[in-house]
Design an enzyme around this catalytic site. Sequence first.
Site, PDB file in Angstrom:
ATOM      1  N   GLU A 109       0.734  -5.770  13.499  1.00 31.73           N
ATOM      2  CA  GLU A 109      -0.465  -5.896  14.344  1.00 31.73           C
ATOM      3  C   GLU A 109      -0.958  -7.350  14.292  1.00 31.73           C
ATOM      4  O   GLU A 109      -1.447  -7.882  15.265  1.00 31.73           O
ATOM      5  CB  GLU A 109      -1.558  -4.938  13.836  1.00 31.73           C
ATOM      6  CG  GLU A 109      -2.710  -4.756  14.806  1.00 31.73           C
ATOM      7  CD  GLU A 109      -3.800  -3.842  14.279  1.00 31.73           C
ATOM      8  OE1 GLU A 109      -3.742  -3.428  13.107  1.00 31.73           O
ATOM      9  OE2 GLU A 109      -4.731  -3.565  15.050  1.00 31.73           O
ATOM     10  N   ARG A 143       0.814  -1.224   0.000  1.00 31.28           N
ATOM     11  CA  ARG A 143       0.000   0.000   0.000  1.00 31.28           C
ATOM     12  C   ARG A 143       0.841   1.266   0.000  1.00 31.28           C
ATOM     13  O   ARG A 143       0.366   2.320  -0.426  1.00 31.28           O
ATOM     14  CB  ARG A 143      -0.983  -0.046   1.177  1.00 31.28           C
ATOM     15  CG  ARG A 143      -2.100  -1.046   0.940  1.00 31.28           C
ATOM     16  CD  ARG A 143      -2.948  -1.217   2.161  1.00 31.28           C
ATOM     17  NE  ARG A 143      -2.626  -2.405   2.915  1.00 31.28           N
ATOM     18  CZ  ARG A 143      -2.958  -2.605   4.179  1.00 31.28           C
ATOM     19  NH1 ARG A 143      -3.615  -1.668   4.837  1.00 31.28           N
ATOM     20  NH2 ARG A 143      -2.660  -3.734   4.788  1.00 31.28           N
TER      21      ARG A 143
HETATM   22  C1  PRP Z   1       0.151  -2.861   6.451  1.00 32.62           C
HETATM   23  C2  PRP Z   1       0.121  -1.374   6.183  1.00 32.62           C
HETATM   24  C3  PRP Z   1       1.432  -0.889   6.749  1.00 32.62           C
HETATM   25  C4  PRP Z   1       1.652  -1.841   7.924  1.00 32.62           C
HETATM   26  C5  PRP Z   1       1.331  -1.135   9.206  1.00 32.62           C
HETATM   27  O1  PRP Z   1       0.884  -3.498   5.456  1.00 32.62           O
HETATM   28  O2  PRP Z   1      -0.021  -1.086   4.798  1.00 32.62           O
HETATM   29  O3  PRP Z   1       2.507  -1.015   5.841  1.00 32.62           O
HETATM   30  O4  PRP Z   1       0.773  -2.958   7.728  1.00 32.62           O
HETATM   31  O5  PRP Z   1       1.506  -1.958  10.317  1.00 32.62           O
HETATM   32  P1  PRP Z   1       2.572  -1.690  11.464  1.00 32.62           P
HETATM   33  O6  PRP Z   1       2.579  -0.222  11.766  1.00 32.62           O
HETATM   34  O7  PRP Z   1       2.052  -2.517  12.606  1.00 32.62           O
HETATM   35  O8  PRP Z   1       3.897  -2.181  10.993  1.00 32.62           O
HETATM   36  P2  PRP Z   1       0.960  -5.079   5.269  1.00 32.62           P
HETATM   37  O9  PRP Z   1       2.279  -5.569   5.798  1.00 32.62           O
HETATM   38  O10 PRP Z   1      -0.286  -5.701   5.824  1.00 32.62           O
HETATM   39  O11 PRP Z   1       1.075  -5.261   3.702  1.00 32.62           O
HETATM   40  P3  PRP Z   1       0.128  -4.838   2.475  1.00 32.62           P
HETATM   41  O12 PRP Z   1       0.261  -3.332   2.316  1.00 32.62           O
HETATM   42  O13 PRP Z   1       0.735  -5.554   1.321  1.00 32.62           O
HETATM   43  O14 PRP Z   1      -1.285  -5.251   2.776  1.00 32.62           O
HETATM   44  N1  ADE Z   2      -2.262  -2.809   8.837  1.00 32.15           N
HETATM   45  C1  ADE Z   2      -2.043  -3.084  10.145  1.00 32.15           C
HETATM   46  N2  ADE Z   2      -3.156  -2.899  10.859  1.00 32.15           N
HETATM   47  C2  ADE Z   2      -4.123  -2.499   9.979  1.00 32.15           C
HETATM   48  C3  ADE Z   2      -5.482  -2.138  10.111  1.00 32.15           C
HETATM   49  N3  ADE Z   2      -6.089  -2.171  11.295  1.00 32.15           N
HETATM   50  N4  ADE Z   2      -6.164  -1.764   9.006  1.00 32.15           N
HETATM   51  C4  ADE Z   2      -5.547  -1.735   7.800  1.00 32.15           C
HETATM   52  N5  ADE Z   2      -4.274  -2.068   7.624  1.00 32.15           N
HETATM   53  C5  ADE Z   2      -3.556  -2.447   8.696  1.00 32.15           C
END
Ligand code: PRP
Ligand code: ADE
Length: 172
Positions: free
Chosen positions: A96, A59
């Site tokens: 998370e 993202r």
């Molecule tokens: C999600 C989001 C952030 C991260 C935040 O990405 O886009 O990059 O988690 O979480 P944090 O602050 O606890 O580290 P994810 O790793 O789920 O990958 P994605 O964007 O491919 O869905």
């Molecule tokens: N990445 C980590 N926590 C999330 C949440 N609550 N919603 C969307 N993206 C996330």
Amino acid sequence: MKNLEEYVRSIPNFPEEGIIFRDITSVLQDKDSLKLAIDQMQDTIKDIDFDIVVGPESRGFIFGVPIAYNLNKGFVPVRKKGKLPCETVEMEYDLEYGSAVVEMHKDSIKPGQKVVIIDDLIATGGTIEAIVKLIKQLGGEVVKIVFLMELEGLNGRDKLKDYDIEAVIKYE
Ligand code: PRP
Ligand code: ADE
């Protein structure tokens, strides 16, 4: 026009029980909210001196690339382990929900470059903490970190006390 935060869709219990997932697909698919999101994130860095944008898979790519393009900067992707073809540096971190390893190409940041990190959301801050460590390892300087959304209750900022952080939308 609605406020930007009204376009974010909140999905309870995804991907796990107890998590409220803040879904940006509803922001991206509407031309007005897509523009609001990019513009409001971009506004936070339009007057600062920096060299390059770094964004995490996946993202962070969505918001990082148009902002880098608009401000006439390059973009460095941070990828999940095993996706980048050249020599990399890597870092493991907790999310998370779950854990992961991220990588950057060793030659992606030049020593002394001023870096802005862009992502959609800060939850625990684990992802960005890992990326900050990688950028430092490569000799870069993180001058600002910009998110569309911040989940304040997870205290992600505590891991990033030394950094200038902006979030356009804040959730308690
Ligand atoms: C999600 C989001 C952030 C991260 C935040 O990405 O886009 O990059 O988690 O979480 P944090 O602050 O606890 O580290 P994810 O790793 O789920 O990958 P994605 O964007 O491919 O869905
Ligand atoms: N990445 C980590 N926590 C999330 C949440 N609550 N919603 C969307 N993206 C996330």
